[in-house]
Design a protein around this motif. Structure first.
Motif, mmCIF file in Angstrom:
data_model
loop_
_atom_site.group_PDB
_atom_site.id
_atom_site.type_symbol
_atom_site.label_atom_id
_atom_site.label_comp_id
_atom_site.label_asym_id
_atom_site.label_seq_id
_atom_site.Cartn_x
_atom_site.Cartn_y
_atom_site.Cartn_z
ATOM 1 N N ASP A 15 0.806 -1.222 0.000
ATOM 2 C CA ASP A 15 0.000 0.000 0.000
ATOM 3 C C ASP A 15 0.840 1.273 0.000
ATOM 4 O O ASP A 15 0.298 2.359 -0.120
ATOM 5 C CB ASP A 15 -0.965 0.002 1.185
ATOM 6 N N ASP A 16 2.156 1.170 0.112
ATOM 7 C CA ASP A 16 2.973 2.379 0.085
ATOM 8 C C ASP A 16 3.733 2.527 -1.232
ATOM 9 O O ASP A 16 4.768 3.153 -1.307
ATOM 10 C CB ASP A 16 3.916 2.441 1.288
ATOM 11 N N PHE A 17 3.189 1.950 -2.298
ATOM 12 C CA PHE A 17 3.721 2.124 -3.646
ATOM 13 C C PHE A 17 2.655 2.803 -4.490
ATOM 14 O O PHE A 17 1.494 2.403 -4.465
ATOM 15 C CB PHE A 17 4.083 0.777 -4.283
ATOM 16 N N GLU A 18 3.043 3.821 -5.211
ATOM 17 C CA GLU A 18 2.096 4.496 -6.105
ATOM 18 C C GLU A 18 2.726 4.597 -7.486
ATOM 19 O O GLU A 18 3.955 4.620 -7.625
ATOM 20 C CB GLU A 18 1.712 5.868 -5.567
ATOM 21 N N SER A 77 7.277 -5.742 -4.223
ATOM 22 C CA SER A 77 6.187 -5.030 -4.893
ATOM 23 C C SER A 77 6.515 -4.819 -6.362
ATOM 24 O O SER A 77 7.668 -4.820 -6.765
ATOM 25 C CB SER A 77 5.946 -3.678 -4.239
ATOM 26 N N GLY A 78 5.464 -4.620 -7.134
ATOM 27 C CA GLY A 78 5.660 -4.385 -8.547
ATOM 28 C C GLY A 78 6.013 -5.627 -9.324
ATOM 29 O O GLY A 78 6.646 -5.559 -10.368
ATOM 30 N N LEU A 79 5.634 -6.789 -8.798
ATOM 31 C CA LEU A 79 5.847 -8.044 -9.512
ATOM 32 C C LEU A 79 4.553 -8.445 -10.193
ATOM 33 O O LEU A 79 3.501 -8.500 -9.560
ATOM 34 C CB LEU A 79 6.253 -9.159 -8.541
ATOM 35 N N LEU A 80 4.618 -8.704 -11.472
ATOM 36 C CA LEU A 80 3.484 -9.237 -12.216
ATOM 37 C C LEU A 80 3.863 -10.660 -12.580
ATOM 38 O O LEU A 80 4.964 -10.893 -13.100
ATOM 39 C CB LEU A 80 3.226 -8.427 -13.480
ATOM 40 N N ARG A 99 6.568 4.492 -7.288
ATOM 41 C CA ARG A 99 7.247 5.292 -6.261
ATOM 42 C C ARG A 99 6.994 4.645 -4.913
ATOM 43 O O ARG A 99 5.860 4.327 -4.567
ATOM 44 C CB ARG A 99 6.682 6.717 -6.260
ATOM 45 N N HIS A 100 8.053 4.428 -4.154
ATOM 46 C CA HIS A 100 7.927 3.816 -2.839
ATOM 47 C C HIS A 100 7.882 4.920 -1.782
ATOM 48 O O HIS A 100 8.898 5.511 -1.451
ATOM 49 C CB HIS A 100 9.104 2.880 -2.581
ATOM 50 N N THR A 101 6.682 5.192 -1.271
ATOM 51 C CA THR A 101 6.546 6.268 -0.284
ATOM 52 C C THR A 101 7.218 5.909 1.033
ATOM 53 O O THR A 101 7.553 6.787 1.808
ATOM 54 C CB THR A 101 5.064 6.618 -0.035
ATOM 55 N N GLY A 102 7.432 4.631 1.286
ATOM 56 C CA GLY A 102 8.147 4.196 2.490
ATOM 57 C C GLY A 102 9.561 3.779 2.173
ATOM 58 O O GLY A 102 10.102 2.850 2.770
ATOM 59 N N ALA A 103 10.186 4.463 1.217
ATOM 60 C CA ALA A 103 11.493 4.049 0.706
ATOM 61 C C ALA A 103 12.585 4.007 1.761
ATOM 62 O O ALA A 103 13.556 3.290 1.612
ATOM 63 C CB ALA A 103 11.923 4.972 -0.430
ATOM 64 N N ASN A 104 12.437 4.771 2.822
ATOM 65 C CA ASN A 104 13.480 4.766 3.841
ATOM 66 C C ASN A 104 13.338 3.577 4.801
ATOM 67 O O ASN A 104 14.152 3.389 5.688
ATOM 68 C CB ASN A 104 13.500 6.090 4.617
ATOM 69 N N TYR A 139 17.271 3.678 4.211
ATOM 70 C CA TYR A 139 17.629 4.313 2.950
ATOM 71 C C TYR A 139 17.255 5.785 3.007
ATOM 72 O O TYR A 139 16.307 6.160 3.687
ATOM 73 C CB TYR A 139 16.864 3.680 1.785
ATOM 74 N N PRO A 140 17.961 6.632 2.247
ATOM 75 C CA PRO A 140 17.540 8.034 2.135
ATOM 76 C C PRO A 140 16.155 8.107 1.483
ATOM 77 O O PRO A 140 15.798 7.250 0.675
ATOM 78 C CB PRO A 140 18.595 8.658 1.221
ATOM 79 N N GLU A 141 15.376 9.124 1.832
ATOM 80 C CA GLU A 141 14.005 9.291 1.323
ATOM 81 C C GLU A 141 13.936 9.309 -0.201
ATOM 82 O O GLU A 141 12.966 8.864 -0.777
ATOM 83 C CB GLU A 141 13.387 10.588 1.858
ATOM 84 N N ASP A 142 14.965 9.859 -0.856
ATOM 85 C CA ASP A 142 14.899 10.021 -2.305
ATOM 86 C C ASP A 142 15.404 8.792 -3.068
ATOM 87 O O ASP A 142 15.489 8.795 -4.285
ATOM 88 C CB ASP A 142 15.683 11.255 -2.741
ATOM 89 N N ARG A 143 15.726 7.723 -2.364
ATOM 90 C CA ARG A 143 16.258 6.530 -3.024
ATOM 91 C C ARG A 143 15.135 5.626 -3.510
ATOM 92 O O ARG A 143 14.100 5.517 -2.893
ATOM 93 C CB ARG A 143 17.164 5.780 -2.053
ATOM 94 N N TRP A 144 15.357 4.949 -4.621
ATOM 95 C CA TRP A 144 14.424 3.980 -5.199
ATOM 96 C C TRP A 144 13.084 4.627 -5.530
ATOM 97 O O TRP A 144 12.036 4.160 -5.141
ATOM 98 C CB TRP A 144 14.225 2.766 -4.285
ATOM 99 N N GLN A 145 13.152 5.732 -6.250
ATOM 100 C CA GLN A 145 11.953 6.473 -6.612
ATOM 101 C C GLN A 145 11.744 6.470 -8.124
ATOM 102 O O GLN A 145 12.514 5.853 -8.863
ATOM 103 C CB GLN A 145 12.030 7.898 -6.065
ATOM 104 N N CYS A 146 10.710 7.149 -8.571
ATOM 105 C CA CYS A 146 10.361 7.219 -9.991
ATOM 106 C C CYS A 146 11.582 7.595 -10.829
ATOM 107 O O CYS A 146 12.318 8.519 -10.485
ATOM 108 C CB CYS A 146 9.261 8.251 -10.231
ATOM 109 N N GLY A 147 11.767 6.858 -11.906
ATOM 110 C CA GLY A 147 12.839 7.156 -12.838
ATOM 111 C C GLY A 147 14.168 6.502 -12.518
ATOM 112 O O GLY A 147 15.051 6.464 -13.375
ATOM 113 N N TRP A 148 14.354 5.979 -11.303
ATOM 114 C CA TRP A 148 15.601 5.297 -10.979
ATOM 115 C C TRP A 148 15.704 4.033 -11.814
ATOM 116 O O TRP A 148 14.697 3.414 -12.151
ATOM 117 C CB TRP A 148 15.639 4.915 -9.507
ATOM 118 N N ARG A 149 16.926 3.618 -12.117
ATOM 119 C CA ARG A 149 17.133 2.359 -12.834
ATOM 120 C C ARG A 149 16.557 1.218 -12.009
ATOM 121 O O ARG A 149 16.781 1.138 -10.810
ATOM 122 C CB ARG A 149 18.629 2.118 -13.064
ATOM 123 N N GLN A 150 15.781 0.359 -12.664
ATOM 124 C CA GLN A 150 15.218 -0.800 -11.975
ATOM 125 C C GLN A 150 16.402 -1.657 -11.528
ATOM 126 O O GLN A 150 17.304 -1.930 -12.330
ATOM 127 C CB GLN A 150 14.283 -1.577 -12.924
#
Length: 135
Positions: free
Chosen positions: A3-6, A45-48, A99-104, A113-124
């Motif tokens: 629930d913390d991925f958008e 998360s994000g597994l299909l 985007r992982h809102t609970g990325a930290n 992790y820092p808040e800005d890590r593993w967010q939109c646009g980062w390399r998978q």
């Protein structure tokens, strides 16, 4: 999906393109085996997954639950690195589509992790990993 991925803004469009590529080439294109799942985020998360793969995932979770974290079991099974899932290969997006809102936070004790890590646009994280197909 947690629930913390958008979804990232271009996420749906990129997911549709990825699904199209896997549909066209995913069974025959990767020489290593059939595509059992697609990974577009981080962790578990994000597994299909293909519905036919669910029994393999269940078996892997029951077999390795005391040895590995559940997200690692799912990832390793879909990559074909666990014996019950040897026929599987994983496809991945080029960039993170969620985007992982609970990325930290992490499922691993003591890992932060820092808040800005593993967010939109980062390399998978699996982009470039041997045995992972990135169309």
């Amino acid at each position: 999906m947690e629930d913390d991925f958008e979804w990232c803004k271009p996420g749906w469009t990129e997911l549709n393109a990825l699904l199209y590529e896997v549909f066209l080439h995913g069974v025959s294109q990767p020489p290593e085996g059939k595509i059992c799942g697609i990974f577009v985020a981080t962790g578990g998360s994000g597994l299909l997954v293909r519905p036919s793969v669910i029994p393999l995932l269940r078996n892997a979770l029951q077999t390795y639950t005391f040895d590995l974290n559940p997200d690692i079991i799912l990832q390793d099974c879909l990559r074909g690195t666990l014996p019950p899932c040897a026929e599987c290969r994983l496809a991945a997006s080029r960039r993170l589509l969620l985007r992982h809102t609970g990325a930290n936070q992490s499922t691993y004790g003591g890992r932060m992790y820092p808040e800005d890590r593993w967010q939109c646009g980062w390399r998978q994280p699996f982009n470039g990993m041997p045995g992972v197909w990135v169309p």
